[in-house]
Design an enzyme around this catalytic site. Structure first.
Site, PDB file in Angstrom:
ATOM      1  N   ILE B  86      -8.464   4.795  -2.286  1.00 19.50           N
ATOM      2  CA  ILE B  86      -7.459   5.190  -3.260  1.00 19.50           C
ATOM      3  C   ILE B  86      -6.152   4.445  -3.016  1.00 19.50           C
ATOM      4  O   ILE B  86      -5.692   4.357  -1.875  1.00 19.50           O
ATOM      5  CB  ILE B  86      -7.176   6.702  -3.157  1.00 19.50           C
ATOM      6  CG1 ILE B  86      -8.486   7.490  -3.241  1.00 19.50           C
ATOM      7  CG2 ILE B  86      -6.214   7.156  -4.230  1.00 19.50           C
ATOM      8  CD1 ILE B  86      -8.385   8.901  -2.723  1.00 19.50           C
ATOM      9  N   CYS B  87      -5.568   3.908  -4.085  1.00 14.14           N
ATOM     10  CA  CYS B  87      -4.264   3.259  -3.946  1.00 14.14           C
ATOM     11  C   CYS B  87      -3.196   4.271  -4.360  1.00 14.14           C
ATOM     12  O   CYS B  87      -3.006   4.534  -5.539  1.00 14.14           O
ATOM     13  CB  CYS B  87      -4.205   2.027  -4.843  1.00 14.14           C
ATOM     14  SG  CYS B  87      -2.609   1.230  -4.806  1.00 14.14           S
ATOM     15  N   LEU B  88      -2.567   4.858  -3.363  1.00 16.19           N
ATOM     16  CA  LEU B  88      -1.589   5.900  -3.644  1.00 16.19           C
ATOM     17  C   LEU B  88      -0.476   5.795  -2.598  1.00 16.19           C
ATOM     18  O   LEU B  88      -0.767   5.773  -1.403  1.00 16.19           O
ATOM     19  CB  LEU B  88      -2.287   7.270  -3.573  1.00 16.19           C
ATOM     20  CG  LEU B  88      -1.504   8.495  -3.995  1.00 16.19           C
ATOM     21  CD1 LEU B  88      -1.119   8.392  -5.463  1.00 16.19           C
ATOM     22  CD2 LEU B  88      -2.338   9.755  -3.776  1.00 16.19           C
TER      23      LEU B  88
END
Lengths: 362, 151
Positions: B86-88
């Site tokens: 996840i890109c967060l």
């Protein structure tokens, strides 16, 4: 889960008492990093407060305030004496407060159910007949819920034999009448230092602990480092890395302890250090074992298998020229996938890792 | 596992006793730092109706470092790659120990409701999202039906 719950206190303990707003008060006294009541709290330059140990440890990772992300420096942390006193005071009162508010909420409920329309003065209810607000309207009662008010708001002329109350300042028991009319004033006007030694709030004692300074390890020989450790009565065994991290951890424990108004004995700190060190060893052993037994051998096996498979497929591909690219891509992703759970969560069970493969093999 | 920090115990307790709507997080019995997570696809998003499985792991240094989270269920989303990573921001540079498992999972749920193709992790998906949004949303819906809806 239930086996370890009793040892942990939480703001939500107050959620079901007659003053649920104490949930907020309780959580205000806690550190945002460890979620415990603040120990030796320190203020940052941006005005936020944390346990000294917690923020010192965090600043090694990131030089930012966890709450507002402003840049902060360890050297600028200031002890927060008043907060520490408030925390100690509240911790001492907590169990009693919780018990009283829980009992009173039961009494209160009973009474409310019994008289929905008109609130009458009921002499049979022990706790409430002391209350000033008894004669007031139902609306007022519902707002106040009887909780804190019933603790602190007593009638100005209580019955002849008044019940005992605890002075919030010196924590001693007095008849409520005495407490209200004279004792609290007296107690408040006595300077902190002159108070009784069993005061609920510890005095700000003069301790002789001096903060330790960070060492520049690059200019330090092994022998000098060992001498430094020995001077602090710390173990001098282990390799250079262990010696350095031992000093650094102790530096944090020690300096944080200096921020407290009730500093612990260095013996306690040395015990904490030993615990920390053994937990490190435990972790390391755990990792090694996991990687040896499961991780590495599985990884190697999987890598070999998929290499074989790719080769076979390449041979096949010479016969029927299907989309080789996509098959290869899938193999790669399988390899990466099977490696991923080891990195991310070393101890995921085998069943789970097969789950991963199934999910991503689609 | 002899010394599980109180903070982790407390967070776990609260996640179980007072769960966030649409989110479950259950610790594994073998390792209390490993959680099996499910997140319901937010209403009015292409993920509506789906239940997404994730894994969450609390590293030894938690809460000084962020938890590691990954989707186990296949999902078509510009900020989630095919390995489920996840890109967060709050999982990386913007992690703060004042955050917790609960807030991280809420952020992930919010990410499902508001994909951000301008900061992509899955480049192909992000490109599709920017160029043919309706088509991309339709694909996301199909994937949800195919992988995240239990019969």
């Amino acid at each position: 889960m239930s086996s370890f719950v009793p040892t942990v206190s939480d703001p939500s303990d107050f959620a079901h008492c007659s003053e649920p707003r104490l949930v907020e008060f309780d959580s205000l006294l806690r550190c945002h990093i460890c979620k415990e009541y603040q120990t030796a709290p320190v203020l940052t330059t941006c005005g936020h407060s944390y346990c000294s140990v917690c923020i010192r440890k965090y600043l090694i990772h990131t030089a930012k305030c966890p709450i507002c992300s402003k840049e902060i420096r360890e050297a600028n942390l200031q002890r927060n004496v008043l907060l520490e006193q408030v925390v100690i005071c509240f911790k001492t009162l907590r169990d009693d407060l919780l018990e009283k508010l829980t009992v009173e909420s039961k009494v209160d409920d009973r009474q409310r159910r019994g008289s929905c329309e008109v609130i009458e003065i009921d002499d049979n209810v022990e706790v409430d007949d002391e209350l000033e607000i008894v004669s007031e309207t139902k609306k007022r009662r519902n707002v106040g819920q009887g909780g804190l008010e019933s603790l602190f708001k007593r009638k100005k002329t209580p019955p002849k034999v008044g019940p005992l109350g605890t002075c919030p300042i010196c924590a001693k028991q007095f008849p409520i009448r005495v407490l209200e009319s004279e004792h609290i004033d007296l107690c408040l006007n006595t300077p902190l230092l002159e108070q009784d030694k069993d005061s609920i709030v510890p005095k700000e004692s003069e301790h002789s602990y001096q903060k330790l300074t960070k060492l520049d390890f690059s200019s330090l020989s092994n022998t000098t480092l060992k001498q430094k450790l020995a001077k602090l009565e710390l173990p001098t065994n282990g390799n250079r890395n262990q010696l350095e991290s031992r000093y650094n951890e102790y530096l944090i424990l020690w300096n944080a302890n200096c921020d407290s108004i009730v500093p612990k004995d260095p013996k306690v700190l040395r015990r904490q250090l030993a615990q920390w060190e053994s937990s490190l060893k435990f972790r390391k052993d755990d990792h090694d074992r996991q990687l040896d037994k499961k991780g590495w051998s599985d990884l190697i096996k999987q890598a070999r298998n998929s290499k074989m498979k790719t080769r076979e497929e390449q041979d096949d591909a010479q016969v029927e020229s299907i989309d080789i690219m996509s098959t290869n891509e899938e193999d790669d992703s399988n390899l990466i996938t099977s490696a991923q759970p080891q990195n991310c969560s070393i101890q995921a069970s085998t069943q789970e890792s097969t789950d991963h493969e199934r999910v991503f093999a689609d | 596992m002899s010394s599980l920090p109180k903070r982790i115990i407390k967070e776990t307790e609260r996640l179980v006793s007072d769960p966030v709507p649409g989110i479950t997080a259950v610790p594994s019995e073998e390792n209390l730092r490993y959680f099996n997570v499910t997140i319901e696809g937010p209403d009015q998003s292409p993920y509506e109706g789906g239940i997404f499985k994730l894994e969450l792991y609390l590293p030894d240094d938690y809460p000084m470092v962020a938890p590691k989270v990954r989707f186990l269920t296949k999902i078509y989303h510009p900020n989630i790659d095919k390995l489920g990573r996840i890109c967060l921001d709050v999982l990386k540079n913007n992690w703060s120990p004042a955050l917790q498992i609960r807030t991280i999972l809420l952020s992930i749920q919010a990410l499902l409701a508001a994909p951000n193709p301008n900061d992509p992790l899955a480049n192909d998906v992000a490109e599709a999202w920017l160029q043919h949004e309706t088509q991309a949303i339709e694909t996301a819906r199909e994937w949800t039906k195919k992988y995240a809806v239990l019969e």
